[in-house]
Design a protein around this motif. Structure first.
Motif, PDB file in Angstrom:
ATOM      1  N   SER A   1     -25.221 -39.561  26.465  1.00  0.00           N
ATOM      2  CA  SER A   1     -24.176 -39.520  25.651  1.00  0.00           C
ATOM      3  C   SER A   1     -23.099 -38.305  25.897  1.00  0.00           C
ATOM      4  O   SER A   1     -21.991 -38.338  25.666  1.00  0.00           O
TER       5      SER A   1
ATOM      6  N   GLU B   1     -20.800 -36.029  21.254  1.00  0.00           N
ATOM      7  CA  GLU B   1     -21.755 -36.958  20.670  1.00  0.00           C
ATOM      8  C   GLU B   1     -21.687 -37.634  19.467  1.00  0.00           C
ATOM      9  O   GLU B   1     -21.887 -38.979  19.251  1.00  0.00           O
TER      10      GLU B   1
ATOM     11  N   LEU C   1     -19.572 -41.128  19.386  1.00  0.00           N
ATOM     12  CA  LEU C   1     -20.280 -42.541  19.784  1.00  0.00           C
ATOM     13  C   LEU C   1     -20.829 -43.007  18.663  1.00  0.00           C
ATOM     14  O   LEU C   1     -21.390 -44.305  18.678  1.00  0.00           O
ATOM     15  N   GLY C   2     -20.741 -42.350  17.308  1.00  0.00           N
ATOM     16  CA  GLY C   2     -21.092 -43.334  16.183  1.00  0.00           C
ATOM     17  C   GLY C   2     -20.401 -42.835  14.917  1.00  0.00           C
ATOM     18  O   GLY C   2     -20.506 -43.764  14.067  1.00  0.00           O
TER      19      GLY C   2
ATOM     20  N   ALA D   1     -19.149 -45.837  23.051  1.00  0.00           N
ATOM     21  CA  ALA D   1     -20.613 -45.880  23.354  1.00  0.00           C
ATOM     22  C   ALA D   1     -20.689 -46.737  24.609  1.00  0.00           C
ATOM     23  O   ALA D   1     -21.492 -46.626  25.477  1.00  0.00           O
TER      24      ALA D   1
ATOM     25  N   TYR E   1     -22.175 -45.683  28.254  1.00  0.00           N
ATOM     26  CA  TYR E   1     -23.563 -45.959  28.847  1.00  0.00           C
ATOM     27  C   TYR E   1     -23.379 -46.828  29.664  1.00  0.00           C
ATOM     28  O   TYR E   1     -24.282 -46.733  30.623  1.00  0.00           O
TER      29      TYR E   1
ATOM     30  N   ALA F   1     -29.873 -39.929  23.783  1.00  0.00           N
ATOM     31  CA  ALA F   1     -28.541 -40.855  23.117  1.00  0.00           C
ATOM     32  C   ALA F   1     -27.987 -39.864  22.070  1.00  0.00           C
ATOM     33  O   ALA F   1     -27.583 -38.672  22.556  1.00  0.00           O
ATOM     34  N   THR F   2     -27.995 -40.519  20.846  1.00  0.00           N
ATOM     35  CA  THR F   2     -27.354 -39.522  19.545  1.00  0.00           C
ATOM     36  C   THR F   2     -28.057 -39.844  18.661  1.00  0.00           C
ATOM     37  O   THR F   2     -29.046 -40.625  18.805  1.00  0.00           O
TER      38      THR F   2
ATOM     39  N   ALA G   1     -25.936 -47.328  18.524  1.00  0.00           N
ATOM     40  CA  ALA G   1     -25.278 -46.884  19.803  1.00  0.00           C
ATOM     41  C   ALA G   1     -26.529 -46.454  20.637  1.00  0.00           C
ATOM     42  O   ALA G   1     -26.526 -46.795  21.816  1.00  0.00           O
ATOM     43  N   THR G   2     -27.545 -45.799  20.244  1.00  0.00           N
ATOM     44  CA  THR G   2     -28.762 -45.717  20.707  1.00  0.00           C
ATOM     45  C   THR G   2     -29.397 -46.879  21.351  1.00  0.00           C
ATOM     46  O   THR G   2     -29.649 -47.249  22.446  1.00  0.00           O
TER      47      THR G   2
ATOM     48  N   LEU H   1     -27.733 -48.074  24.266  1.00  0.00           N
ATOM     49  CA  LEU H   1     -28.027 -47.760  25.397  1.00  0.00           C
ATOM     50  C   LEU H   1     -29.424 -48.187  26.072  1.00  0.00           C
ATOM     51  O   LEU H   1     -29.471 -48.488  27.243  1.00  0.00           O
TER      52      LEU H   1
END
Lengths: 471, 471
Positions: free
Chosen positions: A82, A107, A110-111, A131, A135, A154-155, A160-161, A164
């Protein structure tokens, strides 16, 4: 249908820290679909046709260039996917102000549409689209630099995770995906933390499930439990995460003893534990499957405990130098019997390249020697750096004997390296590694390590699947 | 015939150590033949056509890419051209054993068929052919990395040294060419030294004459008097070289205080002088046109003397880290009022790139801070590193006010930088500098400095002449 493939040419690896093993021969890989392992290896073969007859298989043959070789894929045991857009952006900060100034804003973007990074945005923020770009790019760049296995942060955001995880799985990189856990209001900003231990655990479980749905075997992709570091988690959260890791037999990754102010902070926040290492042990997080990043300022007692628990260390030299964290004594840790690999620590580290981490590991080891009265025993050589990047990394991610070499039964996670040829007039290829022709192979490897980059990485395979080819 | 050219777009430079000056505008360069200077600059122009009318000249316009900029060419104030094939080859050595193990054998092979490097040769050695390949390649690589001015060490051989002058002059790089002087039998091997002071002086004069024959003005090419370092020269030789530099008003370059064992050796060999700096001063070599490479272990008294004499320093951080020489306190030297530039010190340094030297200067400054109790005042930032690489370097090579910026009257020694664009799907260019689009220009420069390489150098000019264009 999965297909067999023969690889022929020069193979270089580092079975032992000080051993650069250079062989010509051929290996037969049983499949090319991400599950491929070395079925047979033959170090007497001197011709591709011989390989076909020796192995008794009419498989396609992939041959290294004369000025090139196969090398085990690199293992990046600590990288924040991230943070990739921030590589090189750290000013004169050190760990704790770097987190609040540069890292949490990025970070969170991304969310969280309310991330401070969007404060001047004209269009409505689209965190998941960001994201996606980040990624995709970071997985492509690490593959291009020869990283076949990465242990990612990730975050805190589940969607978003999981994205990834999707991206790494689609591109075929071996990846451990960590949803970042942070819920301690004393140290985490309002705009970027979980609200409670319950939320942390529930969101972590959601990400675990997603990884299992992609790869039930966990061979190519798996979740890794990721408490950011002790100060960012409520004590109860640390214990619950430790229990969860044990329950589900999952890897754990976190940070330890990177920066002296951080060590002080941990002492303040956890007055009942004697050391930083004790904090993790107390909460059930010091497991044989735990990767501790940095470990710059450990005491001998802490090293002893880490060794007892068979916990692993990810050395991140570029980051430690860039953020002025100190000099990690890798030689001491190896002598103590600890298991150590390398991490880029993007974006505390400025580079996605594990080859750059090898260089910085060598340089930092010389700094350790210099501050210890010019004692060259602390020095790491090129072979040792490469060993940390491959065999050492394999131990750190729990894949010892399966990654990092060319023995039968090992996974075909491999990069094909090609060096630059200089002709008699001094004309050469467009790479920074110029081989004049008189260099020994040991010296060519030296030149690759110190000046190589992604231009020298021609092709990359993970489990026999071609996952990168240089444009 | 020399032609005028307009350059339009984004211009970035560092007029002061902490100032990153980012401007859009246009400049008019008066000629494109290696003597071109900025005739006019206009920072109000926002369109190439406006530039033509503002300057009243119908000249071709060269425009930067949107994600790019013009930057002053880098100045490498310390590089051993002859050692280029050994970049990355140094094992675990430190200065004195590095010289005998790796360096003297290679350097001697550019002039002496009996060099130990030829001991296993099958064909008869051809030292000058080797020198030709090495020198063509190193000048091409430094140009490709944006180095417009280089202060080179060649070898003791007159013909090979003159060949380096020919190559640099033909390729159009601004270059100072040093024939290496070493005639002290106590420290120099039989196969690689001058036999007497007379021979040293005569051969140096031959190389001076050759440089003058190529460029009588000395603007683009000049000889630089090069006693390797105090221990490698007879005392009389040092004095005679000092006198020769004064007589002909030539630049001088040498090494100082790189390694603690070297400092001890100098103390033993020159017992009558109190310090290493005194040795050079005593022999007339501490001049305003002298470049002292390394200066890692200077005392405050030595710094004071160097300042009085207006002598210059070339900081070579990659080399100091790779050979474990120590941490050069650049901040202290700048605070003391010394003039400091950067050197790659190939092949003590592993890279031909001054951008890599900027990175390493930043990292080493953090090490200095760390060993001084975590004092961040020692830290160099990106702008300061770039300043050392351009304006600092210009002072060091005696070209202050003529190189390193975009003001009227300055030489057009410039590199055009282009960064990589990442699109919304995470696809990008084939470079290590990925710009997502939201970064400020300050941050883009950070990202360039920490991950840039020759792929980001699109074109390079020296004195208005195009000397490199990326393939």
């Amino acid at each position: 249908m999965a297909q067999k493939t023969i690889y022929f040419g020069r193979f270089i690896s580092t079975p032992q820290p000080v051993e650069l093993l250079i062989r010509v021969g051929a290996v037969l890989v049983d499949r090319n679909d991400g599950k491929g392992v070395i079925e047979k290896a033959d170090w007497t073969v001197r011709d591709p046709k011989d390989a076909i007859s020796k192995f008794g298989v009419d498989a396609p043959v992939i041959t290294t260039k004369e000025n090139g070789f196969f090398f085990p894929g690199f293992i990046d045991s600590h990288i924040h996917a991230s943070q990739y857009p921030n590589v090189g952006i750290f000013g004169k900060s050190t760990l704790l102000d770097w987190l609040t100034t540069y890292t949490f804003p990025l970070e969170s973007s991304l969310g969280n549409p309310k991330s401070p990074m969007y404060k001047d945005a004209v269009e409505p923020p689209n965190p998941l689209a960001r994201a996606n770009a980040v990624y995709n790019r970071v997985v492509s760049r690490t593959l291009a630099n020869g990283t076949t296995t990465a242990s990612y942060y990730a975050t805190i955001h589940v969607d978003a995770t999981n994205l990834l995880a999707d991206v790494a799985f689609a591109k075929g990189q071996r990846a451990y995906i960590g949803r970042v856990c942070m819920d301690q209001p004393e140290t985490c900003p309002d705009y970027y933390r979980d609200e409670s231990t319950e939320e942390t655990i529930a969101k972590t479980k959601a990400s675990i499930e997603h990884c299992k749905s992609l790869d039930p075997s966990g061979e190519l992709l798996a979740h890794i439990i990721t408490p950011r570091f002790a100060p960012s988690c409520l004590p109860e959260t640390l214990s619950r995460l430790g229990a969860l890791a044990q329950e589900q037999d999952l890897r754990v990754q976190t940070h330890i003893s990177e920066n002296l102010n951080e060590v002080k902070l941990v002492k303040q926040m956890f007055p009942d534990q004697a050391t930083y290492t004790d904090v993790y042990d107390h909460h059930g997080l010091l497991t044989p499957r735990t990767i501790l990043a940095h470990a710059v300022h450990l005491s001998k007692d802490e090293m002893k405990l880490i060794k007892e628990k068979k916990t692993k260390i990810s050395h991140c030299p570029a980051s430690n130098s860039a953020l002025g964290s100190g000099f990690c004594p890798v030689r001491v840790m190896l002598d103590e019997g600890l298991e150590v690999g390398l991490g880029t620590d993007v974006s505390g580290g400025y580079s996605t390249s594990i080859l750059d981490a090898v260089r910085n590991a060598c340089m930092v080891s010389r700094h350790v020697g210099y501050v210890n009265g010019g004692d060259s025993r602390y020095n790491l050589g090129v072979a040792e750096g490469l060993w940390l990047a491959t065999v050492g990394g394999a131990k750190v991610v729990g894949m010892e004997g399966r990654l990092g070499g060319f023995e039968e039964g090992m996974l075909w996670d491999v990069q094909e390296i090609v060096l630059g040829d200089v002709d008699s007039r001094g004309e050469g290829d467009n790479t920074e590694v110029d081989i004049f022709g008189w260099e020994t192979w040991e010296n060519r490897v030296d030149k690759w390590v110190w000046n190589g980059d992604d231009r020298n990485v021609r092709r990359v395979w993970v489990g026999g699947r071609l996952v990168h080819e240089r444009r």
